[in-house]
Design a protein around this motif. Structure first.
Motif, PDB file in Angstrom:
ATOM      1  N   PRO A   1      -7.284   5.323  -5.893  1.00 58.85           N
ATOM      2  CA  PRO A   1      -6.804   4.075  -5.299  1.00 58.85           C
ATOM      3  C   PRO A   1      -7.879   3.427  -4.438  1.00 58.85           C
ATOM      4  CG  PRO A   1      -6.034   5.911  -4.002  1.00 58.85           C
ATOM      5  CD  PRO A   1      -6.765   6.496  -5.186  1.00 58.85           C
ATOM      6  N   SER A   2      -7.718   2.152  -4.230  1.00 59.47           N
ATOM      7  CA  SER A   2      -8.568   1.454  -3.271  1.00 59.47           C
ATOM      8  C   SER A   2      -7.882   1.546  -1.903  1.00 59.47           C
ATOM      9  CB  SER A   2      -8.735  -0.004  -3.679  1.00 59.47           C
ATOM     10  OG  SER A   2      -7.489  -0.679  -3.582  1.00 59.47           O
ATOM     11  N   VAL A   3      -8.600   1.182  -0.873  1.00 58.28           N
ATOM     12  CA  VAL A   3      -8.003   1.126   0.463  1.00 58.28           C
ATOM     13  C   VAL A   3      -6.843   0.133   0.447  1.00 58.28           C
ATOM     14  CG1 VAL A   3      -8.431   0.478   2.872  1.00 58.28           C
ATOM     15  CG2 VAL A   3     -10.116   1.851   1.633  1.00 58.28           C
ATOM     16  N   ALA A   4      -7.009  -0.982  -0.263  1.00 54.06           N
ATOM     17  CA  ALA A   4      -5.941  -1.988  -0.359  1.00 54.06           C
ATOM     18  C   ALA A   4      -4.694  -1.408  -1.018  1.00 54.06           C
ATOM     19  CB  ALA A   4      -6.434  -3.206  -1.126  1.00 54.06           C
ATOM     20  N   ASP A   5      -4.863  -0.566  -2.045  1.00 54.53           N
ATOM     21  CA  ASP A   5      -3.710   0.082  -2.691  1.00 54.53           C
ATOM     22  C   ASP A   5      -2.931   0.909  -1.673  1.00 54.53           C
ATOM     23  OD1 ASP A   5      -4.332  -0.861  -5.287  1.00 54.53           O
ATOM     24  OD2 ASP A   5      -5.601   0.889  -5.696  1.00 54.53           O
ATOM     25  N   LEU A   6      -3.646   1.691  -0.874  1.00 51.30           N
ATOM     26  CA  LEU A   6      -2.977   2.551   0.110  1.00 51.30           C
ATOM     27  C   LEU A   6      -2.330   1.711   1.211  1.00 51.30           C
ATOM     28  CD1 LEU A   6      -5.343   5.640   0.419  1.00 51.30           C
ATOM     29  CD2 LEU A   6      -3.395   5.275  -1.099  1.00 51.30           C
ATOM     30  N   HIS A   7      -2.995   0.637   1.641  1.00 45.42           N
ATOM     31  CA  HIS A   7      -2.387  -0.239   2.645  1.00 45.42           C
ATOM     32  C   HIS A   7      -1.106  -0.860   2.107  1.00 45.42           C
ATOM     33  CE1 HIS A   7      -6.061  -1.049   5.454  1.00 45.42           C
ATOM     34  NE2 HIS A   7      -5.690   0.209   5.443  1.00 45.42           N
ATOM     35  N   ARG A   8      -1.164  -1.334   0.869  1.00 44.68           N
ATOM     36  CA  ARG A   8       0.017  -1.951   0.249  1.00 44.68           C
ATOM     37  C   ARG A   8       1.168  -0.945   0.197  1.00 44.68           C
ATOM     38  NH1 ARG A   8      -2.582  -4.476  -3.108  1.00 44.68           N
ATOM     39  NH2 ARG A   8      -2.950  -2.817  -4.611  1.00 44.68           N
ATOM     40  N   ASN A   9       0.886   0.279  -0.225  1.00 48.43           N
ATOM     41  CA  ASN A   9       1.932   1.303  -0.280  1.00 48.43           C
ATOM     42  C   ASN A   9       2.395   1.690   1.120  1.00 48.43           C
ATOM     43  OD1 ASN A   9       1.776   1.242  -3.026  1.00 48.43           O
ATOM     44  ND2 ASN A   9       0.858   3.258  -3.258  1.00 48.43           N
ATOM     45  N   GLY A  10       1.466   1.734   2.069  1.00 53.21           N
ATOM     46  CA  GLY A  10       1.822   2.104   3.438  1.00 53.21           C
ATOM     47  C   GLY A  10       2.818   1.149   4.064  1.00 53.21           C
ATOM     48  N   ARG A  11       2.751  -0.119   3.686  1.00 55.07           N
ATOM     49  CA  ARG A  11       3.703  -1.101   4.225  1.00 55.07           C
ATOM     50  C   ARG A  11       5.132  -0.824   3.764  1.00 55.07           C
ATOM     51  NH1 ARG A  11      -0.366  -5.049   2.557  1.00 55.07           N
ATOM     52  NH2 ARG A  11      -1.700  -5.393   4.340  1.00 55.07           N
ATOM     53  N   LEU A  12       5.277  -0.070   2.693  1.00 52.18           N
ATOM     54  CA  LEU A  12       6.616   0.275   2.197  1.00 52.18           C
ATOM     55  C   LEU A  12       7.275   1.358   3.058  1.00 52.18           C
ATOM     56  CD1 LEU A  12       5.747   0.469  -1.620  1.00 52.18           C
ATOM     57  CD2 LEU A  12       6.806  -1.455  -0.388  1.00 52.18           C
ATOM     58  N   PHE A  13       6.481   2.012   3.915  1.00 49.04           N
ATOM     59  CA  PHE A  13       6.976   3.109   4.744  1.00 49.04           C
ATOM     60  C   PHE A  13       6.637   2.837   6.200  1.00 49.04           C
ATOM     61  CE2 PHE A  13       5.828   4.655   0.568  1.00 49.04           C
ATOM     62  CZ  PHE A  13       6.997   5.271   0.165  1.00 49.04           C
ATOM     63  N   PRO A  14       7.316   1.852   6.828  1.00 45.63           N
ATOM     64  CA  PRO A  14       6.961   1.513   8.208  1.00 45.63           C
ATOM     65  C   PRO A  14       7.235   2.682   9.149  1.00 45.63           C
ATOM     66  CG  PRO A  14       8.991   0.406   7.561  1.00 45.63           C
ATOM     67  CD  PRO A  14       8.451   1.086   6.336  1.00 45.63           C
TER      68      PRO A  14
END
Length: 173
Positions: A140-153
């Motif tokens: 994954p890219s850093v952006a992929d992980l950030h995008r997924n991280g927003r799903l788990f506040p």
């Protein structure tokens, strides 16, 4: 909460947070700007300061281009979901091509799996076990992980943080 010099969080997941002592120390060392404050104050015999709730770094920290290969980041890439059955509990990780058959411990060969599926697949190839990951493993890219991280506040978000967390999200009309 800690923001980079461009006012983006250093990390979304886990959210970039410092304890109040570290934030006060960074203020005194002139390494951060105070963006927002809590109502609470801390006092010494000669000084009083409101506790910072949001600080921004004065010097920009260049984000990593490629995220570290860690168990947590594999789970985050796979959205904390078993790639074989969709379960979210008791996660571990599975080598799609088992190590005994030449599979490496890399982004492209490891997926999140629940313990039951990991045991069921055992030391077999996906086609032998009739178990194919829902999503092929990838780096994954850093952006992929950030995008997924927003799903788990995080469990707790202070109101003063909200303006800085989702500013790069798509706005609804």
């Amino acid at each position: 909460m800690v923001l980079n010099a461009d006012y983006r969080p250093l990390s979304y997941y886990p959210l970039s947070l410092w304890g109040w002592q570290d934030a006060i120390k960074a203020v005194f060392l002139d390494r951060v700007n105070i963006v927002s404050e809590y109502d609470k104050t801390v006092k010494s015999p000669s000084f009083e300061i409101r506790l910072p709730s949001v600080v921004s770094l004065k010097a920009y920290v260049k984000p990593a281009r490629h995220p570290a290969f860690t168990r947590f980041n594999v789970f985050l890439r796979d959205r904390f979901t078993c790639q074989y059955c969709g379960q979210r509990d008791d996660l571990t990780f599975d080598h799609v091509i088992p190590r005994s058959k030449g599979g490496a411990t890399t982004w492209e060969n490891v997926v999140a799996a629940c313990s039951a599926c990991n045991l069921r697949k055992a030391d077999r190839l996906p086609h032998e076990a009739h178990m194919v990951p829902a999503q092929p493993p990838f780096q994954p890219s850093v952006a992929d992980l950030h995008r997924n991280g927003r799903l788990f506040p995080p469990n707790y978000l202070h109101d003063s943080w909200l303006d800085y967390l989702y500013w790069d999200s798509v706005l609804e009309p």
